[in-house]
Design an enzyme around this catalytic site. Structure first.
Site, PDB file in Angstrom:
ATOM      1  N   ASN A 185      12.744  37.644  52.363  1.00  0.00           N
ATOM      2  CA  ASN A 185      12.824  37.275  53.873  1.00  0.00           C
ATOM      3  C   ASN A 185      14.090  37.415  54.293  1.00  0.00           C
ATOM      4  O   ASN A 185      14.477  37.760  55.485  1.00  0.00           O
ATOM      5  CB  ASN A 185      12.677  35.590  53.791  1.00  0.00           C
ATOM      6  CG  ASN A 185      11.053  35.226  53.368  1.00  0.00           C
ATOM      7  OD1 ASN A 185      10.318  35.904  53.566  1.00  0.00           O
ATOM      8  ND2 ASN A 185      10.921  33.882  53.267  1.00  0.00           N
ATOM      9  N   GLY A 186      15.164  37.205  53.536  1.00  0.00           N
ATOM     10  CA  GLY A 186      16.564  37.370  54.082  1.00  0.00           C
ATOM     11  C   GLY A 186      16.888  38.814  54.380  1.00  0.00           C
ATOM     12  O   GLY A 186      17.441  38.968  55.485  1.00  0.00           O
ATOM     13  N   ASP A 245       8.895  37.584  48.388  1.00  0.00           N
ATOM     14  CA  ASP A 245      10.378  37.879  48.434  1.00  0.00           C
ATOM     15  C   ASP A 245      10.786  38.700  49.540  1.00  0.00           C
ATOM     16  O   ASP A 245      10.091  39.557  50.031  1.00  0.00           O
ATOM     17  CB  ASP A 245      10.821  38.408  47.059  1.00  0.00           C
ATOM     18  CG  ASP A 245      12.342  38.239  46.764  1.00  0.00           C
ATOM     19  OD1 ASP A 245      13.042  37.680  47.411  1.00  0.00           O
ATOM     20  OD2 ASP A 245      12.818  39.036  45.914  1.00  0.00           O
ATOM     21  N   ARG A 255       4.352  40.745  44.123  1.00  0.00           N
ATOM     22  CA  ARG A 255       5.691  40.413  44.402  1.00  0.00           C
ATOM     23  C   ARG A 255       6.186  41.516  45.531  1.00  0.00           C
ATOM     24  O   ARG A 255       6.115  42.893  45.389  1.00  0.00           O
ATOM     25  CB  ARG A 255       6.915  40.611  43.176  1.00  0.00           C
ATOM     26  CG  ARG A 255       8.340  40.123  43.804  1.00  0.00           C
ATOM     27  CD  ARG A 255       9.307  40.127  42.829  1.00  0.00           C
ATOM     28  NE  ARG A 255      10.754  39.417  43.241  1.00  0.00           N
ATOM     29  CZ  ARG A 255      11.370  38.872  42.625  1.00  0.00           C
ATOM     30  NH1 ARG A 255      11.117  38.512  41.391  1.00  0.00           N
ATOM     31  NH2 ARG A 255      12.488  38.498  43.095  1.00  0.00           N
ATOM     32  N   ARG A 301      11.019  42.228  38.995  1.00  0.00           N
ATOM     33  CA  ARG A 301      11.176  41.174  37.765  1.00  0.00           C
ATOM     34  C   ARG A 301      10.255  40.004  38.396  1.00  0.00           C
ATOM     35  O   ARG A 301       9.668  39.973  39.455  1.00  0.00           O
ATOM     36  CB  ARG A 301      12.666  40.859  37.876  1.00  0.00           C
ATOM     37  CG  ARG A 301      13.294  40.591  39.313  1.00  0.00           C
ATOM     38  CD  ARG A 301      14.892  40.181  38.875  1.00  0.00           C
ATOM     39  NE  ARG A 301      15.291  39.755  40.546  1.00  0.00           N
ATOM     40  CZ  ARG A 301      16.257  40.792  41.097  1.00  0.00           C
ATOM     41  NH1 ARG A 301      16.563  41.851  40.334  1.00  0.00           N
ATOM     42  NH2 ARG A 301      16.791  40.469  42.185  1.00  0.00           N
ATOM     43  N   LEU A 357     -10.968  27.650  48.777  1.00  0.00           N
ATOM     44  CA  LEU A 357      -9.704  28.069  48.172  1.00  0.00           C
ATOM     45  C   LEU A 357      -8.595  27.097  48.047  1.00  0.00           C
ATOM     46  O   LEU A 357      -8.162  26.231  48.869  1.00  0.00           O
ATOM     47  CB  LEU A 357      -9.175  29.145  49.191  1.00  0.00           C
ATOM     48  CG  LEU A 357      -7.846  29.738  48.736  1.00  0.00           C
ATOM     49  CD1 LEU A 357      -7.686  30.898  47.992  1.00  0.00           C
ATOM     50  CD2 LEU A 357      -7.017  30.129  50.124  1.00  0.00           C
ATOM     51  N   HIS A 381      12.920  33.636  56.875  1.00  0.00           N
ATOM     52  CA  HIS A 381      12.129  32.659  56.412  1.00  0.00           C
ATOM     53  C   HIS A 381      10.973  31.934  57.147  1.00  0.00           C
ATOM     54  O   HIS A 381      10.019  31.633  56.981  1.00  0.00           O
ATOM     55  CB  HIS A 381      12.903  31.362  55.803  1.00  0.00           C
ATOM     56  CG  HIS A 381      14.212  31.702  54.692  1.00  0.00           C
ATOM     57  ND1 HIS A 381      13.416  32.494  53.639  1.00  0.00           N
ATOM     58  CD2 HIS A 381      15.223  31.591  54.554  1.00  0.00           C
ATOM     59  CE1 HIS A 381      14.348  32.536  52.820  1.00  0.00           C
ATOM     60  NE2 HIS A 381      15.618  31.973  53.301  1.00  0.00           N
ATOM     61  N   SER A 428      12.487  28.339  44.417  1.00  0.00           N
ATOM     62  CA  SER A 428      12.469  28.218  42.827  1.00  0.00           C
ATOM     63  C   SER A 428      13.705  27.129  42.574  1.00  0.00           C
ATOM     64  O   SER A 428      14.399  26.704  43.323  1.00  0.00           O
ATOM     65  CB  SER A 428      13.029  29.680  42.009  1.00  0.00           C
ATOM     66  OG  SER A 428      14.313  29.803  42.386  1.00  0.00           O
TER      67      SER A 428
HETATM   68  C1  IPE Z   1      11.965  34.369  43.747  1.00  0.00           C
HETATM   69  O1  IPE Z   1      12.903  35.153  44.600  1.00  0.00           O
HETATM   70  C2  IPE Z   1      11.758  32.951  44.110  1.00  0.00           C
HETATM   71  C3  IPE Z   1      10.871  32.679  45.403  1.00  0.00           C
HETATM   72  C4  IPE Z   1      10.391  34.039  46.146  1.00  0.00           C
HETATM   73  C5  IPE Z   1      10.707  31.581  45.744  1.00  0.00           C
HETATM   74  P1  IPE Z   1      14.410  35.118  44.642  1.00  0.00           P
HETATM   75  O2  IPE Z   1      14.871  36.070  45.655  1.00  0.00           O
HETATM   76  O3  IPE Z   1      14.914  33.755  44.152  1.00  0.00           O
HETATM   77  O4  IPE Z   1      14.481  35.947  43.167  1.00  0.00           O
HETATM   78  P2  IPE Z   1      15.791  36.619  42.687  1.00  0.00           P
HETATM   79  O5  IPE Z   1      17.231  36.010  42.537  1.00  0.00           O
HETATM   80  O6  IPE Z   1      15.846  38.169  43.562  1.00  0.00           O
HETATM   81  O7  IPE Z   1      15.522  37.032  41.096  1.00  0.00           O
HETATM   82  C1  IPE Z   2      12.127  34.809  49.576  1.00  0.00           C
HETATM   83  O1  IPE Z   2      13.188  35.559  50.167  1.00  0.00           O
HETATM   84  C2  IPE Z   2      12.185  33.474  50.020  1.00  0.00           C
HETATM   85  C3  IPE Z   2      12.774  32.548  48.960  1.00  0.00           C
HETATM   86  C4  IPE Z   2      13.255  32.508  47.945  1.00  0.00           C
HETATM   87  C5  IPE Z   2      12.977  31.126  49.430  1.00  0.00           C
HETATM   88  P1  IPE Z   2      14.697  35.726  49.948  1.00  0.00           P
HETATM   89  O2  IPE Z   2      15.368  34.681  50.586  1.00  0.00           O
HETATM   90  O3  IPE Z   2      14.923  35.657  48.528  1.00  0.00           O
HETATM   91  O4  IPE Z   2      14.985  36.863  50.449  1.00  0.00           O
HETATM   92  P2  IPE Z   2      15.955  38.130  49.955  1.00  0.00           P
HETATM   93  O5  IPE Z   2      15.358  38.438  48.590  1.00  0.00           O
HETATM   94  O6  IPE Z   2      17.380  37.430  50.087  1.00  0.00           O
HETATM   95  O7  IPE Z   2      15.791  39.234  51.107  1.00  0.00           O
HETATM   96 MG    MG Z   3      15.031  37.048  47.089  1.00  0.00          MG
END
Ligand code: IPE
Ligand code: IPE
Ligand code: MG
Length: 255
Positions: free
Chosen positions: A37-38, A35, A203, A209, A146, A52, A80
């Site tokens: 990346n954004g 989690d 995580r 969460r 693995l 990403h 997800s």
């Molecule tokens: C969980 O991250 C799903 C993945 C890392 C693929 P999210 O960014 O989607 O989760 P929430 O929305 O913060 O709970």
């Molecule tokens: C996790 O990073 C990757 C995916 C859920 C696909 P996010 O895209 O959720 O990045 P944030 O949480 O918005 O920073």
């Molecule tokens: Mg996220």
């Protein structure tokens, strides 16, 4: 203590940390919610998709780090069932990443005896996404090292409900009786079958969460969180998580 294994191609960083680990207490299955990346991209004034892309590159690094210490299964939560809610351009970008990742990395994955698998629904995924991952699965199916398992188009509540639907159908057909349903039988109706439950969940990004990830399978997993976003999570951070795991006492409700 048994020796750690060797690897081919790029060496994982953090070798000195590897030597500090107890090779007899390596988690069998490590699951990672990749989690942040954004946010990683936004902090740098970049578009979310740049995060990403950087996150994709990190998958290979952490795979090699896990492989080097003898982790048997590494599950990476990549997309997800709830992530479809995101803007179409972002979803489209994510769906194209397997077409870049696998051709680029497959040779090194094969050289390291890595087997690719996927946990998630095919339905809804573009054909090119599925083809990229299916080719990698086919090319590595006889590998015995693995297991790199991508949770892609995966959500745990849906997994359990679909499992229950199949279970009910099998009961109705007389293939199993209601009394036979126990934890191990139910597990066989989940998408993760026959993989073992995760021993350790990591995580990144500071969110505390589970976000609908392996709700059944994580019942007794050790949870480890870090503020680091996924693209900045490096080998030594992975080994720190393993070190912390090795300090935990797993009691499963016992003493
Ligand atoms: C969980 O991250 C799903 C993945 C890392 C693929 P999210 O960014 O989607 O989760 P929430 O929305 O913060 O709970
Ligand atoms: C996790 O990073 C990757 C995916 C859920 C696909 P996010 O895209 O959720 O990045 P944030 O949480 O918005 O920073
Ligand atoms: Mg996220």
């Amino acid at each position: 203590m048994k020796p750690f294994k060797r690897w081919f191609g790029s060496k994982p960083e953090g070798e000195e940390l590897i030597q500090q680990l107890d090779s007899d207490n390596i988690p069998n299955h490590v699951a990672v919610i990749m989690d942040g990346n954004g946010r990683w991209a936004q902090k740098r004034g970049l578009p979310r998709v740049a995060g990403h892309h950087s996150g994709m590159k990190n998958v290979k690094k952490i795979t090699m780090a896990a492989n080097a210490i003898g982790v048997r299964v590494l599950t990476m939560y990549a997309f997800s069932t709830e992530n479809w809610k995101r803007p179409k351009e972002e979803v489209d970008y994510l769906m194209k990443l397997p077409m870049e990742f696998f051709p680029k990395e497959i040779d090194e994955l094969i050289a390291n005896n890595v087997q690719i698998r996927m946990t998630g629904w095919h339905e809804g995924l573009p054909d090119y996404t599925l083809k990229a991952i299916q080719d990698a699965i086919d090319q590595t199916k006889n590998n015995t090292g693995l297991i790199l398992n991508f949770a892609l188009n995966y959500g745990s509540r849906k997994e359990m409900l679909r499992g229950i639907q199949r279970l009910v159908a099998d009961v109705k057909q007389g293939e199993i009786s209601g009394e036979e349903i126990d934890e191990s039988l139910f597990s066989r109706y989940l998408l993760t079958d026959p993989l073992p439950d995760p021993d350790l969940l990591i995580r990144t990004s500071g969110e505390l969460r589970i976000s609908n990830f392996m709700l059944w399978q994580l019942a007794y997993s050790e949870l480890w969180f870090t503020e680091l976003c996924w693209p900045e999570f490096k080998e030594h951070n992975f080994y720190e998580a393993i070190q912390e795991y090795q300090r935990r006492a797993r009691r499963y409700g016992g003493l």
